[in-house]
Enzyme design. Structure first.
Site, PDB file in Angstrom:
ATOM      1  N   ASN A 179      -0.431  12.370  11.684  1.00 49.58           N
ATOM      2  CA  ASN A 179      -1.074  11.685  12.814  1.00 49.58           C
ATOM      3  C   ASN A 179      -2.020  10.581  12.369  1.00 49.58           C
ATOM      4  OD1 ASN A 179       0.287  13.343  14.559  1.00 49.58           O
ATOM      5  ND2 ASN A 179      -1.321  14.902  14.547  1.00 49.58           N
TER       6      ASN A 179
ATOM      7  N   LYS B 291     -21.326  10.811  10.612  1.00 56.49           N
ATOM      8  CA  LYS B 291     -20.032  11.059  11.257  1.00 56.49           C
ATOM      9  C   LYS B 291     -19.699  12.550  11.234  1.00 56.49           C
ATOM     10  CE  LYS B 291     -15.452  11.404  11.541  1.00 56.49           C
ATOM     11  NZ  LYS B 291     -14.423  12.261  10.977  1.00 56.49           N
TER      12      LYS B 291
ATOM     13  N   ALA C  98       0.853  -1.194   0.000  1.00 53.60           N
ATOM     14  CA  ALA C  98       0.000   0.000   0.000  1.00 53.60           C
ATOM     15  C   ALA C  98       0.886   1.240   0.000  1.00 53.60           C
ATOM     16  CB  ALA C  98      -0.882   0.008   1.246  1.00 53.60           C
TER      17      ALA C  98
HETATM   18  N1  LIG Z   1      -6.259  13.820  13.406  1.00 50.95           N
HETATM   19  C1  LIG Z   1      -7.486  13.344  13.458  1.00 50.95           C
HETATM   20  O1  LIG Z   1      -8.038  13.126  14.545  1.00 50.95           O
HETATM   21  C2  LIG Z   1      -8.228  13.021  12.208  1.00 50.95           C
HETATM   22  C3  LIG Z   1      -7.879  13.527  10.989  1.00 50.95           C
HETATM   23  N2  LIG Z   1      -8.643  13.223   9.891  1.00 50.95           N
HETATM   24  C4  LIG Z   1      -8.294  13.739   8.582  1.00 50.95           C
HETATM   25  O2  LIG Z   1      -7.052  13.165   8.166  1.00 50.95           O
HETATM   26  C5  LIG Z   1      -6.346  14.096   7.370  1.00 50.95           C
HETATM   27  C6  LIG Z   1      -4.954  14.291   7.952  1.00 50.95           C
HETATM   28  O3  LIG Z   1      -5.069  14.788   9.272  1.00 50.95           O
HETATM   29  P1  LIG Z   1      -3.872  14.659  10.318  1.00 50.95           P
HETATM   30  O4  LIG Z   1      -3.177  13.371  10.163  1.00 50.95           O
HETATM   31  O5  LIG Z   1      -4.428  15.020  11.628  1.00 50.95           O
HETATM   32  O6  LIG Z   1      -2.896  15.835   9.808  1.00 50.95           O
HETATM   33  P2  LIG Z   1      -1.315  15.916   9.922  1.00 50.95           P
HETATM   34  O7  LIG Z   1      -0.968  17.350   9.666  1.00 50.95           O
HETATM   35  O8  LIG Z   1      -0.823  15.266  11.148  1.00 50.95           O
HETATM   36  O9  LIG Z   1      -0.806  15.051   8.676  1.00 50.95           O
HETATM   37  C7  LIG Z   1      -0.852  15.467   7.339  1.00 50.95           C
HETATM   38  C8  LIG Z   1       0.417  14.976   6.649  1.00 50.95           C
HETATM   39  O10 LIG Z   1       0.300  15.234   5.244  1.00 50.95           O
HETATM   40  C9  LIG Z   1       1.586  15.620   4.790  1.00 50.95           C
HETATM   41  N3  LIG Z   1       1.507  16.297   3.512  1.00 50.95           N
HETATM   42  C10 LIG Z   1       1.187  17.588   3.266  1.00 50.95           C
HETATM   43  N4  LIG Z   1       1.295  17.844   1.944  1.00 50.95           N
HETATM   44  C11 LIG Z   1       1.669  16.682   1.355  1.00 50.95           C
HETATM   45  C12 LIG Z   1       1.931  16.304   0.010  1.00 50.95           C
HETATM   46  N5  LIG Z   1       1.826  17.170  -0.999  1.00 50.95           N
HETATM   47  N6  LIG Z   1       2.301  15.031  -0.235  1.00 50.95           N
HETATM   48  C13 LIG Z   1       2.410  14.130   0.774  1.00 50.95           C
HETATM   49  N7  LIG Z   1       2.162  14.433   2.070  1.00 50.95           N
HETATM   50  C14 LIG Z   1       1.807  15.697   2.347  1.00 50.95           C
HETATM   51  C15 LIG Z   1       2.099  16.503   5.921  1.00 50.95           C
HETATM   52  O11 LIG Z   1       3.497  16.715   5.822  1.00 50.95           O
HETATM   53  C16 LIG Z   1       1.679  15.703   7.133  1.00 50.95           C
HETATM   54  O12 LIG Z   1       2.677  14.763   7.485  1.00 50.95           O
HETATM   55  C17 LIG Z   1      -7.215  15.353   7.325  1.00 50.95           C
HETATM   56  O13 LIG Z   1      -8.033  15.323   6.192  1.00 50.95           O
HETATM   57  C18 LIG Z   1      -8.068  15.247   8.561  1.00 50.95           C
HETATM   58  O14 LIG Z   1      -9.271  15.939   8.405  1.00 50.95           O
HETATM   59  C19 LIG Z   1      -9.711  12.400   9.959  1.00 50.95           C
HETATM   60  C20 LIG Z   1     -10.102  11.842  11.140  1.00 50.95           C
HETATM   61  C21 LIG Z   1      -9.369  12.111  12.329  1.00 50.95           C
HETATM   62  O1  LIG Z   2      -9.143  18.456  10.018  1.00 53.94           O
HETATM   63  P1  LIG Z   2     -10.412  18.093  10.682  1.00 53.94           P
HETATM   64  O2  LIG Z   2     -11.579  18.089   9.779  1.00 53.94           O
HETATM   65  O3  LIG Z   2     -10.641  18.818  11.959  1.00 53.94           O
HETATM   66  O4  LIG Z   2     -10.195  16.547  11.032  1.00 53.94           O
HETATM   67  C1  LIG Z   2      -9.768  16.063  12.215  1.00 53.94           C
HETATM   68  C2  LIG Z   2     -10.956  15.751  13.062  1.00 53.94           C
HETATM   69  O5  LIG Z   2     -11.478  14.452  12.861  1.00 53.94           O
HETATM   70  C3  LIG Z   2     -11.706  13.869  14.097  1.00 53.94           C
HETATM   71  O6  LIG Z   2     -10.672  13.071  14.465  1.00 53.94           O
HETATM   72  C4  LIG Z   2     -12.857  12.971  14.194  1.00 53.94           C
HETATM   73  O7  LIG Z   2     -12.628  11.789  13.503  1.00 53.94           O
HETATM   74  C5  LIG Z   2     -11.679  15.005  15.033  1.00 53.94           C
HETATM   75  O8  LIG Z   2     -11.220  14.610  16.222  1.00 53.94           O
HETATM   76  C6  LIG Z   2     -10.659  15.886  14.465  1.00 53.94           C
HETATM   77  O9  LIG Z   2     -10.752  17.149  14.967  1.00 53.94           O
END
Ligand SMILES: NC(=O)C1=CN([C@@H]2O[C@H](COP(=O)(O)OP(=O)(O)OC[C@H]3O[C@@H](n4cnc5c(N)ncnc54)[C@H](O)[C@@H]3O)[C@@H](O)[C@H]2O)C=CC1
Ligand SMILES: O=P(O)(O)OC[C@H]1O[C@](O)(CO)[C@@H](O)[C@@H]1O
Length: 410
Positions: free
Chosen positions: A12, A213, A5
């Site tokens: 995160n 959700k 994959a």
């Molecule tokens: N943190 C959470 O609780 C949750 C996050 N999400 C969704 O997951 C997605 C990511 O969130 P997080 O992991 O929290 O953010 P994060 O900021 O921790 O991770 C995002 C990653 O994407 C990388 N990135 C940015 N531009 C890039 C590119 N052009 N090519 C490859 N990698 C690139 C960044 O360097 C970073 O490592 C978002 O859409 C968020 O809404 C969904 C559910 C839960």
């Molecule tokens: O970038 P967004 O849309 O806030 O996504 C991250 C969100 O998704 C969630 O993890 C829920 O799945 C929230 O806890 C968090 O704030």
């Protein structure tokens, strides 16, 4: 050869959710990112740990069998990996999809394996894989598009797991909540069959899951973040301990629940149980989740299909109540000029430079004729007027004005 994959975004959710479950399903995971520190760390380690934290204590899993490529410097390698992969996932943020699409398009284009690639975007957005697909197709030759289905299949998903910002000293290790939900459409895979990833709940129709959700978890979480920040709270758990904010969150969830029950075949009792689970999750004192992280990207969160305007618009169309959601919109509009959040500066600029109606169109994408439009204009007007009032005050009084502007928060 084992299953492979390619996962874009080693952040995160990438490390703490998607890669964990791909690893458990027996995939080698190739992380693709543009951040040198993450790539270097992934390239120089053989494992990292994912720790689930809950009232029941902590439980740790070790993730191995991964590699990492920096797409900024090694794009050709990423293309080659995609050409022989089984699955492509991403968790980069909905606004970044357009940047990762060209390289995915090139990788798909040179595929010659008999089985199509499964593409699943794991972002908090409705139809994120469709959005990614649109960008991939726009980078694919029109003749090649005719046979795209032989090389790639696309499925939308809903992902849910709270992964707060991590301690900067924790390296690649991730502390997360125990709960998770990963729901993916199965119909796009047709007779080929969906990838074998046991953590995924495969469904025929995703809309009820993703709306439930987004309009429950994300609406309530972001409401707590925006009210919490305005009231000077540091974390979501702290905000949720405030009886006023907890009450507001419950009111907002009553409105979104009424939509979900009315629109989808979900029983009121089942939705109520879901609401209680979500309130307990976002109140989790073991997760140090800052109001700034959860409130991040206010322009995206205020947009047309998102967690506030999305449900409020549908409620308005049905002649149902949406005033608590308007309160969340009002608080989201106050998430301005927050350090390290580019969108919060963009929000301040839009509010400063536009009339209430024009700002409403730009921010929410609502049609001027929409039944929700005038109510949102009023809220925008209110927030703009406060900013003008505060700007007129001599500097020493500004602090006082701010404290007077918060009478509703305990
Ligand atoms: N943190 C959470 O609780 C949750 C996050 N999400 C969704 O997951 C997605 C990511 O969130 P997080 O992991 O929290 O953010 P994060 O900021 O921790 O991770 C995002 C990653 O994407 C990388 N990135 C940015 N531009 C890039 C590119 N052009 N090519 C490859 N990698 C690139 C960044 O360097 C970073 O490592 C978002 O859409 C968020 O809404 C969904 C559910 C839960
Ligand atoms: O970038 P967004 O849309 O806030 O996504 C991250 C969100 O998704 C969630 O993890 C829920 O799945 C929230 O806890 C968090 O704030």
């Amino acid at each position: 050869m084992g299953k492979k994959a390619i996962h874009f975004g080693g952040g995160n959710i990438g490390r703490g959710f998607v890669a964990e479950f791909l690893h458990t399903a027996g995939y080698e995971v190739v992380f693709v990112d543009v951040m040198d520190s993450i790539i270097n760390a992934l390239q120089t380690t053989k494992s990292y740990q994912v720790t689930e934290v809950s009232e029941g204590g902590e439980s740790t899993k070790t993730i191995t069998n991964y590699r990492a490529i920096n797409s900024k410097t090694h794009e050709a390698d990423v293309i080659q990996e995609i050409s022989t992969a089984d699955v492509v996932t991403c968790a980069v943020g909905p606004n970044i999809l357009k940047f990762i699409a060209p390289v995915i398009a090139k990788g798909i284009d040179i595929r010659s394996t008999p089985k199509p690639l499964a593409v699943i975007a794991c972002e908090n957005a409705i139809g994120a894989t469709d959005t990614l697909r649109g960008f991939i197709e726009s980078h694919t030759d029109s003749e090649r598009l005719k046979t795209m289905g032989e090389r790639a299949q696309y499925a939308n998903s809903a992902i849910d797991r709270i992964v707060p910002a991590q301690d900067p000293n924790s390296g690649l290790n991730v502390r997360i909540e125990k709960f998770y939900e990963w729901v993916v459409e199965k119909t796009p895979f047709g007779s080929v069959g969906h990838p074998d990833i046991p953590a995924i709940h495969w469904v025929d129709h995703l809309e009820p899951y993703i709306e439930r959700k987004l309009f429950t978890v994300n609406t309530s979480h972001a409401t707590a973040a925006y009210y919490g920040r305005y009231a000077g709270k540091k974390t979501i758990a702290e905000a949720m301990r405030d009886s006023y904010i907890r009450g507001v969150v419950r009111d907002v969830l009553k409105e979104t629940a009424s939509l979900i029950v009315d629109k989808h075949e979900i029983e009121a009792q089942e939705q109520q149980e879901y609401v209680e689970t979500i309130i307990a999750r976002i109140s989790n004192p073991y997760l140090e989740d800052s109001v700034e992280r959860v409130g991040r990207a206010p322009l995206r969160k205020l947009s047309r299909k998102e967690r506030f305007i999305g449900p409020a618009a549908q409620l308005a169309e049905r002649g149902m109540k949406y005033d608590s959601l308007l309160g969340s919109v009002e608080m989201a509009l106050r998430f301005q000029n927050v350090d390290e959040d580019e969108e919060s500066f963009g929000l301040a600029k839009i509010l400063k430079e536009n009339s209430p109606a024009d700002a409403t169109v730009q921010l929410t994408g609502l049609e001027r004729s929409h039944p929700l439009f005038s109510a949102v204009v009023k809220v925008v007007d209110q927030v703009q007027s406060e900013a003008k009032y505060v700007a007129l005050l001599p500097a020493p009084l500004v602090g006082d004005a701010r404290s007077h502007a918060q009478p509703r928060i305990c």
